[in-house]
Design a protein around this motif. Structure first.
Motif, PDB file in Angstrom:
ATOM      1  N   ASP A  72       0.825  -1.201   0.000  1.00 36.30           N
ATOM      2  CA  ASP A  72       0.000   0.000   0.000  1.00 36.30           C
ATOM      3  C   ASP A  72       0.866   1.261   0.000  1.00 36.30           C
ATOM      4  O   ASP A  72       1.847   1.356   0.746  1.00 36.30           O
ATOM      5  N   THR A  73       0.508   2.238  -0.820  1.00 31.70           N
ATOM      6  CA  THR A  73       1.279   3.480  -0.953  1.00 31.70           C
ATOM      7  C   THR A  73       1.375   4.231   0.371  1.00 31.70           C
ATOM      8  O   THR A  73       2.434   4.780   0.702  1.00 31.70           O
ATOM      9  N   ALA A  94       1.760  10.360   0.780  1.00 30.12           N
ATOM     10  CA  ALA A  94       1.303   9.331  -0.153  1.00 30.12           C
ATOM     11  C   ALA A  94       0.284   9.912  -1.127  1.00 30.12           C
ATOM     12  O   ALA A  94      -0.571  10.712  -0.740  1.00 30.12           O
ATOM     13  N   LYS A 132      -2.226   8.306  -4.285  1.00 29.56           N
ATOM     14  CA  LYS A 132      -2.699   7.087  -4.946  1.00 29.56           C
ATOM     15  C   LYS A 132      -3.263   7.402  -6.323  1.00 29.56           C
ATOM     16  O   LYS A 132      -2.986   8.455  -6.884  1.00 29.56           O
ATOM     17  N   SER A 162      -3.993  13.312  -6.501  1.00 27.91           N
ATOM     18  CA  SER A 162      -2.927  12.593  -7.182  1.00 27.91           C
ATOM     19  C   SER A 162      -2.850  12.969  -8.660  1.00 27.91           C
ATOM     20  O   SER A 162      -3.873  13.169  -9.319  1.00 27.91           O
ATOM     21  N   VAL A 221       7.563  -0.368  -9.204  1.00 25.66           N
ATOM     22  CA  VAL A 221       7.976   0.401  -8.020  1.00 25.66           C
ATOM     23  C   VAL A 221       9.486   0.628  -8.037  1.00 25.66           C
ATOM     24  O   VAL A 221      10.233  -0.066  -8.718  1.00 25.66           O
ATOM     25  N   ALA A 265       5.496   3.707  -5.585  1.00 32.25           N
ATOM     26  CA  ALA A 265       5.236   2.678  -4.576  1.00 32.25           C
ATOM     27  C   ALA A 265       3.740   2.374  -4.581  1.00 32.25           C
ATOM     28  O   ALA A 265       2.931   3.281  -4.393  1.00 32.25           O
ATOM     29  N   HIS A 266       3.398   1.120  -4.824  1.00 34.74           N
ATOM     30  CA  HIS A 266       1.989   0.715  -4.827  1.00 34.74           C
ATOM     31  C   HIS A 266       1.894  -0.802  -4.900  1.00 34.74           C
ATOM     32  O   HIS A 266       2.847  -1.486  -5.278  1.00 34.74           O
ATOM     33  N   GLY A 296       0.431   4.581  -7.617  1.00 36.38           N
ATOM     34  CA  GLY A 296       0.783   5.455  -6.508  1.00 36.38           C
ATOM     35  C   GLY A 296       2.247   5.828  -6.472  1.00 36.38           C
ATOM     36  O   GLY A 296       3.088   5.205  -7.123  1.00 36.38           O
ATOM     37  N   ALA A 297       2.527   6.871  -5.710  1.00 34.47           N
ATOM     38  CA  ALA A 297       3.895   7.330  -5.491  1.00 34.47           C
ATOM     39  C   ALA A 297       3.950   8.084  -4.173  1.00 34.47           C
ATOM     40  O   ALA A 297       2.938   8.601  -3.696  1.00 34.47           O
ATOM     41  N   VAL A 298       5.129   8.121  -3.600  1.00 37.08           N
ATOM     42  CA  VAL A 298       5.360   8.806  -2.329  1.00 37.08           C
ATOM     43  C   VAL A 298       6.193  10.055  -2.600  1.00 37.08           C
ATOM     44  O   VAL A 298       7.321   9.968  -3.093  1.00 37.08           O
TER      45      VAL A 298
END
Length: 191
Positions: free
Chosen positions: A10-11, A41, A43, A50, A67, A86-87, A93-95
């Motif tokens: 999970d993001t 975060a 998503k 986002s 990722v 990251a997802h 998603g991305a951080v």
């Protein structure tokens, strides 16, 4: 690659887990090492703040992919922002990396951000990217390869989240700002 497995979850969880990890930038002038101290975060379609909320575009396509890649974009026509994709598999998603602390290479960071006090060198997403010398040419860079240790490379390395972690609503946005997807690592008090 086992140590990076959390990026494929999970993001929001990944955003919290990235606190304390380190970014190592190798340049011809030397090494910059920073500890990640603030993240947010972002998503996919269910997150109106986002970049991925409206589907795939040339700008955001990395958020839909594998990722561990760096997603860099320009805001206000002058500040670069760094994200780590990251997802969970099949998700988006991305951080956003919002802040950091210098561990090595402070003189190089100062050179990248001249005239700025040390306290303010890396305390925002644009400042963090500038301090590391990151611009749009880094978009799509893979952070998890051993080859990232070469000259003019960037690598994500494990680190320690020493201190307390605060979870807050995201900041600097107008949509879905109430979501508690911002994480801040507050340093431990000296003894």
């Amino acid at each position: 690659m086992e140590r990076y497995r959390f990026l494929a979850k999970d993001t929001v969880e990944a955003a919290e887990r990235l606190l304390g990890w380190e970014l190592v930038r190798r340049t011809e002038r030397g090494v910059i090492r920073i500890r990640i101290t603030e993240t947010e975060a972002y998503k996919g379609g269910d997150d109106p703040a986002s970049h991925a909320s409206r589907g795939v575009t040339a700008r955001n396509r990395l958020m839909f992919g594998d990722v561990g890649y760096l997603y860099v974009y320009l805001i206000y026509g002058m500040h670069h922002c760094m994200n780590i994709v990251a997802h969970e598999p099949g998700e988006v998603g991305a951080v956003l990396l919002r802040g950091g602390t210098a561990l090595e290479g402070i003189d190089l960071i100062r050179r990248n951000r001249p005239g700025v006090s040390d306290r303010l060198l890396l305390d925002g997403p644009g400042k963090l990217a500038q301090g590391l010398g990151i611009d749009l040419s880094w978009n799509g860079y893979f952070l998890l390869e051993p080859g990232a240790s070469a000259a003019d490379g960037l690598r994500l390395e494990p680190g320690q989240a020493e201190g307390s972690i605060s979870r807050t609503p995201r900041i600097g946005i107008t949509k879905a700002k109430e979501l508690p997807w911002r994480f801040v690592l507050e340093p431990s008090e000296s003894r």
